[in-house]
Design an enzyme around this catalytic site. Sequence first.
Site, PDB file in Angstrom:
ATOM      1  N   HIS A 119       0.919  -1.154  -0.152  1.00  0.00           N
ATOM      2  CA  HIS A 119      -0.329   0.150  -0.199  1.00  0.00           C
ATOM      3  C   HIS A 119       0.983   1.098  -0.032  1.00  0.00           C
ATOM      4  O   HIS A 119       1.822   1.181   0.355  1.00  0.00           O
ATOM      5  CB  HIS A 119      -0.840   0.063   1.160  1.00  0.00           C
ATOM      6  CG  HIS A 119      -1.616  -1.085   1.332  1.00  0.00           C
ATOM      7  ND1 HIS A 119      -2.728  -1.256   0.461  1.00  0.00           N
ATOM      8  CD2 HIS A 119      -1.830  -2.275   2.171  1.00  0.00           C
ATOM      9  CE1 HIS A 119      -3.734  -2.487   0.666  1.00  0.00           C
ATOM     10  NE2 HIS A 119      -2.931  -2.778   1.608  1.00  0.00           N
ATOM     11  N   ALA A 174      15.777 -15.659  15.348  1.00  0.00           N
ATOM     12  CA  ALA A 174      14.105 -15.769  15.532  1.00  0.00           C
ATOM     13  C   ALA A 174      13.492 -14.558  15.581  1.00  0.00           C
ATOM     14  O   ALA A 174      13.930 -13.884  16.636  1.00  0.00           O
ATOM     15  CB  ALA A 174      13.767 -16.959  16.168  1.00  0.00           C
ATOM     16  N   ARG A 197      27.034 -10.583  15.826  1.00  0.00           N
ATOM     17  CA  ARG A 197      28.526 -10.961  15.857  1.00  0.00           C
ATOM     18  C   ARG A 197      28.969 -11.516  14.572  1.00  0.00           C
ATOM     19  O   ARG A 197      27.866 -12.132  13.806  1.00  0.00           O
ATOM     20  CB  ARG A 197      28.981 -11.953  17.136  1.00  0.00           C
ATOM     21  CG  ARG A 197      28.272 -13.377  17.044  1.00  0.00           C
ATOM     22  CD  ARG A 197      28.760 -14.175  18.148  1.00  0.00           C
ATOM     23  NE  ARG A 197      28.236 -15.383  18.207  1.00  0.00           N
ATOM     24  CZ  ARG A 197      28.833 -16.392  17.574  1.00  0.00           C
ATOM     25  NH1 ARG A 197      29.786 -16.300  17.017  1.00  0.00           N
ATOM     26  NH2 ARG A 197      27.902 -17.676  17.970  1.00  0.00           N
TER      27      ARG A 197
END
Length: 199
Positions: A119, A174, A197
């Site tokens: 959009h 995650a 890292r």
Amino acid sequence: MFSINNLRFKYYKWFNRWYFRYKGIQFGDRLQVYNKVYVTGARGRISIGDHFTLTSGDCINPICRNLRACVHLGSPKAIITIGDNVGMSSPCIWISERLTIGNHVNIGGNCMIMDTDVHEIDYLARRGENVLNQNSPQATVQSAPVTIEEDVWIGANCQILKGVTIGARSVIGAGSVVTKSIPADCIAAGNPCRVVREL
């Protein structure tokens, strides 16, 4: 041992080969797509390499529970290219320009990959009204290709957004929201996703 689940998985492995051909999707050897998958939108171009595995809902991957995999092509010019030995669990993929996924990529459960904002940012444009500056980027839907290079591991519940390149061998933690490109050989995580890292 006989079970309804095993019978359903065998059916969908066969059915999805037919379904992908019907949708014009090119794929290599040993395509394994478990359960129902939604392929919607325009008739763009999708090509998949060898040894592709995709699970879709029915708690095949418990992280995904009953969420089905969905691939949406937002434009007839959309191109999705997936390399060899790629695995995904219940992804949501919305591509208007291009998505390139390299070889040996693992994409965790419930990840979303989008190369478009879908959009406009300008609220008047979203209303369908005239905007002051038609040439403003805010008045048009913005899209930019996404590239995921070889041997990348993306953890569950990540969002990969437009214009992003994830460098080879990197790991995305995650729940990350990847808004900018990530270099090769690193661990990155967070919202927005940043390098934690180097590997």
